[in-house]
Design an enzyme around this catalytic site. Structure first.
Site: not given
Length: 512
Positions: A134, A6-7, A202, A174, A204, A136
């Site tokens: 999530y 997905r990501d 999550h 995010t 990044h 975001e």
């Protein structure tokens, strides 16, 4: 949770075909044994829907359907219907984790957004879906509008006994703006305000802190981490599965279900399907990470593993190698000669070392397979005559026709000839050779694993090209190289070099 499908697919230029998604999902669930996989975003395309259906059918067959998750949206139930129709049982619902995103992108108040989320959660429950949420842009939410985050969380965690609830709250950085100290601060605040709630983090990698931030989240009470194979993901990517796993295990003694000996295999699979090459120095999975260059390191390893750490290559289905070049020294060369079963006197070793150093100064690549020839050349022995010789060949290509090749070779003094067609001129040559080996010798030779063409160091595009071919012989990978102005000729050189190595050593460790 692995988000590669997905990501990871949001990496620029990456798009997996449905069958590729299935193969990756199977390896992640069955071989690597990740706890969960996020495999798609809802409503993207019919091809995406077919891929999710195939993955869910497979997961159900091995009783792991609950581990498959799909990203969905607060869109009046359309995502819920899309996901339910695939057979998936888990929706990862995307909500706004910062006030700025809520008011600027959705043009809604927090109360309106909460109501929309609740309606989607209720509808998902009616459809038999479990819901994770999530938040975001949660990282900027905690920075700029923490009261918004708390109002959202208060409303969504305070549910009546018979109402459907959210299983996991997933907290994304995010835009990759956090550092580990901020992760600790914000995660502890979330834990303090909402004890007993399951939080995922999550990360990044915009500031190259995805792995560090993931570890900071775990140390602060986070129960789940999101990763991708090879760190794929939008912009600078996500936290790499392999790096997060080894640091959790070795540095913090955390227990996971990951099968480490499959990390290299899944990395190579995703590298091939994505077309995104893994950096040679990428920890755990890079080509060079278990290669010692300095001769003193090889010497120290032989005398007691002095230059080894917990990251032993065998953990990951790999082996330690000792590079050959100007920094090799006697120890590196000795280790490589031992593997080939070659013994030299100290004087001979000195001369071979000098020759390899000389080649290294010219930036020439020296491989283990080159060693027998270097030894023969340096020690002034009569170089063993090639047992496999190319007598002649003709290749052709024409519009509307498959490329063809006529090949004549000499193997151990006997000449053979064959013709074949292929997907390219080189492919036709290899097919003709395989025909000769199978029909006349009753044998085969290793299969081509990878094929790369490069300009040699200092070269020009209108000069020589170097073709490097990686061969697979019963799971053992090795490389041969050819150098020529013509790419096909360079590939043929590399192929005949491989054939001679196997003829020369067929009764040793190399078996055809």
């Amino acid at each position: 949770m692995d988000c590669t499908l997905r990501d990871g697919e949001q990496t620029s230029g990456v798009s997996f075909l449905p069958h590729e998604k299935l193969v990756i999902a199977r390896m992640l669930l069955r071989d690597v044994n990740v706890d969960r996989i996020e495999v798609a975003s809802a409503r993207v395309s019919e091809g995406e829907k077919d891929a999710v259906k195939m993955i869910c059918r497979y997961a159900q067959q091995i009783d792991r359907l609950g581990r498959v998750e799909v990203l969905g949206f607060v869109d009046g139930g359309q995502s819920v219907d899309w996901i339910a129709d695939t057979g998936c049982k888990v929706i990862n619902l995307l909500a706004k984790g910062s006030e700025r995103h809520c008011t600027t992108q959705l043009h809604k108040s927090v109360e309106e957004h909460i109501e929309d989320i609740r309606q989607t959660v209720f509808y998902a429950a009616e459809k038999g879906l479990s819901v994770n949420l999530y938040l975001e842009d949660w990282s900027n939410g905690m920075k700029d509008s923490p009261e918004y985050v708390y109002r959202l969380m208060d409303a969504l965690t305070n549910v009546k006994e018979n109402e459907p609830s959210i299983k996991r709250f997933m907290l994304p950085d995010t835009l990759g703006v956090l550092n580990p100290l901020q992760v600790v601060e914000y995660m502890r605040k979330m834990q303090k305000h909402y004890p007993g709630v399951h939080f995922d983090f999550h990360a990044h990698n915009d500031y190259d802190l995805a792995v560090s931030n993931s570890l900071a989240a775990v140390l602060s009470g986070c129960k789940g981490l999101h990763v991708t194979v090879n760190g794929l993901g939008e912009r600078c990517g996500n936290a790499p599965l392999s790096s997060v796993q080894v640091i959790l295990k070795d540095q913090f003694h955390a227990k996971t279900n990951i099968h480490e000996d499959k990390l290299n295999a899944i990395s190579r699979l995703v590298e091939g399907y994505s077309g995104i090459a893994v950096a040679p120095n990428q920890p755990v999975i890079g080509e060079n990470v278990f290669t010692q260059v300095a001769g003193v390191h090889a010497d120290g390893d032989k005398k007691g593993g002095l230059y080894m750490n917990q990251l032993k290559p065998e953990r990951f289905g790999r082996k330690r190698e000792y590079a050959l070049g100007k920094n090799s020294g006697r120890a590196n060369i000795a280790r490589n000669l031992e593997e080939l079963g070659l013994e030299l006197t100290p004087e001979q070793m000195h001369r071979v070392t000098s020759r390899i150093t000389e080649l290294g100064d010219k930036k020439e690549i020296v491989t283990q397979e080159d060693l027998p020839y270097i030894v023969s050349d340096v020690l002034k022995h009569d170089a063993p005559e090639d047992k496999v010789k190319l007598v002649s060949y003709v290749v052709s290509t024409a519009y509307g026709l498959k490329p063809g090749a006529n090949v004549k070779v000499e193997i151990n003094g006997q000449q053979y000839e064959a013709a074949a067609t292929g997907d390219g001129q080189y492919d036709a040559v290899v097919k003709a050779l395989r025909y000769i080996y199978k029909k006349y010798l009753g044998r085969t030779f290793p299969i081509l694993h990878n094929y790369a063409v490069s300009i040699p160091p200092g070269g020009r595009t209108d000069a020589l090209v170097q073709t490097t071919i990686t061969w697979n012989n019963d799971g053992r990978l090795f490389r041969t190289r050819g150098l020529d102005a013509d790419q096909t000729e360079a590939a043929i050189q590399a192929t005949f070099k491989m054939l001679n190595i196997f003829e020369e050593q067929s009764d040793n460790q190399f078996k055809i």
